[in-house]
Write an enzyme that holds these catalytic residues in place. Sequence first.
Site, short mmCIF file in Angstrom:
data_model
loop_
_atom_site.label_atom_id
_atom_site.label_comp_id
_atom_site.label_asym_id
_atom_site.label_seq_id
_atom_site.Cartn_x
_atom_site.Cartn_y
_atom_site.Cartn_z
N LEU A 1 0.82 -1.47 0.29
CA LEU A 1 0.15 -0.16 0.42
C LEU A 1 0.69 1.31 0.25
O LEU A 1 0.30 2.44 -0.39
CB LEU A 1 -0.67 0.17 1.09
CG LEU A 1 -2.04 -0.89 0.99
CD1 LEU A 1 -2.79 -1.15 2.57
CD2 LEU A 1 -3.17 -0.41 0.00
N ASP B 1 10.89 3.43 4.35
CA ASP B 1 10.59 1.50 4.67
C ASP B 1 11.70 1.80 5.60
O ASP B 1 13.04 2.12 4.51
CB ASP B 1 10.38 1.62 3.55
CG ASP B 1 9.87 0.07 3.63
OD1 ASP B 1 8.11 0.00 3.40
OD2 ASP B 1 10.66 -0.59 4.49
N ASP C 1 13.68 4.91 11.53
CA ASP C 1 12.37 4.38 11.93
C ASP C 1 11.31 5.32 12.76
O ASP C 1 11.79 5.74 13.78
CB ASP C 1 13.48 3.71 12.85
CG ASP C 1 12.24 3.26 14.34
OD1 ASP C 1 11.52 2.59 14.23
OD2 ASP C 1 13.45 1.67 15.11
N ASN D 1 1.82 4.99 7.91
CA ASN D 1 1.07 3.40 6.54
C ASN D 1 2.41 2.29 7.18
O ASN D 1 1.73 1.46 6.51
CB ASN D 1 1.11 3.20 5.02
CG ASN D 1 0.89 2.32 4.58
OD1 ASN D 1 0.31 1.33 5.03
ND2 ASN D 1 2.28 1.79 4.32
N THR E 1 -1.31 -7.70 -0.13
CA THR E 1 -0.48 -6.97 0.44
C THR E 1 0.40 -8.37 0.64
O THR E 1 -0.10 -9.32 1.22
CB THR E 1 -0.22 -5.57 1.13
OG1 THR E 1 -0.76 -6.62 2.48
CG2 THR E 1 -1.12 -4.79 0.67
N LYS F 1 -4.46 -0.81 16.02
CA LYS F 1 -5.87 -0.56 14.35
C LYS F 1 -6.63 0.80 15.45
O LYS F 1 -6.96 1.75 14.73
CB LYS F 1 -5.69 -0.57 13.75
CG LYS F 1 -4.46 -1.40 12.73
CD LYS F 1 -4.26 -0.25 11.99
CE LYS F 1 -2.89 -0.96 11.06
NZ LYS F 1 -1.89 0.45 10.30
N TYR G 1 -2.57 -6.47 16.62
CA TYR G 1 -2.95 -5.55 15.47
C TYR G 1 -4.43 -4.88 15.55
O TYR G 1 -4.06 -3.35 15.11
CB TYR G 1 -2.50 -6.13 14.27
CG TYR G 1 -2.73 -5.66 13.16
CD1 TYR G 1 -2.38 -4.91 12.52
CD2 TYR G 1 -4.42 -6.26 12.44
CE1 TYR G 1 -2.41 -3.81 10.98
CE2 TYR G 1 -4.49 -5.33 11.45
CZ TYR G 1 -3.82 -4.35 10.69
OH TYR G 1 -4.05 -4.01 9.29
#
Length: 300
Positions: A17, A36, A71, A98, A203, A173, A169
């Site tokens: 993404l 990244d 990071d 993201n 992904t 979120k 997770y």
Amino acid sequence: MICKDRVAVVTGAGRGLGRAHALELARQGAKVVVNDLGVSAAGEGGSESPARRVAEEIRSLGGEAVADCSDVADGGGARRLVETALEAYGRLDVLVNNAGFLRDRMLVNLSEDEWDAVVRVHLKGHFLPLKHAGLHWRAESKAGRPVDARVVNTSSGAGLLGSVGQGNYAAAKAGIAALTLVAAAELARYGVTVNAIAPAARTRMTERVFAATMAAPRDGSFDAMAPENVSPLVAWLASAGSRGVTGRVFEVEGGRICVMEGFRHGPASDNGARWEAAGLGPVITGLLADAAAPEPVYGA
């Protein structure tokens, strides 16, 4: 070119993404900082190659991009990320949070390290770039320089509805969705809007879990699970045209966009005095009968 000359930072932009967002923002005229760490889908290892590869891909298409391997879940790394944008392009207009990875387990099998690692990269990895970008925009606003900035956070259906086997997770979120509401309220005075998306796409994080339903079609028909389907919404939220939209969470999958409606005040009963515990059964039963039924947890 709805993002022409805007400067956008995209975290976790080396693959999936994030890569799709970076490419679409560049296609819409933005100058992109491709961030990244190059870790695995479980957050292990690290490489500068993914970020540098996407930045080079953007440049080869005629766009402007630089790579950054900070990071984002580290205070110094998040600060350097903002500094990279300012040093490369002299401004910062858009932050797309993201970055993330998975370490899925049922709750009784989930270790503290697996909990901490996932909450760190997702929730802390949203907070710190948001904080340092916010500090910059506040300083610009107080100096009398106009700010028209955007933050696009990444929540998930797992955080909004829950997901079996993803307690770490889902909790992170859900925290991102709440953080979005707080940041939208706090940063509005500086000319910043803050929204979140809850995307569904193919992904590294989803292809094994949803392999049967997320496979790319072989007949050339619309690939509903392609990551690039999510990115037009990100680009629009990053643009000047989204100025009046803030504090919202959008679910996006394929060609479908849905405004998610979170916790709202529903049926209520006021006793006017302290309740007696033994008498609450009929009261709660009545309130639940009048309330909307909750949507099911994913995987339940």
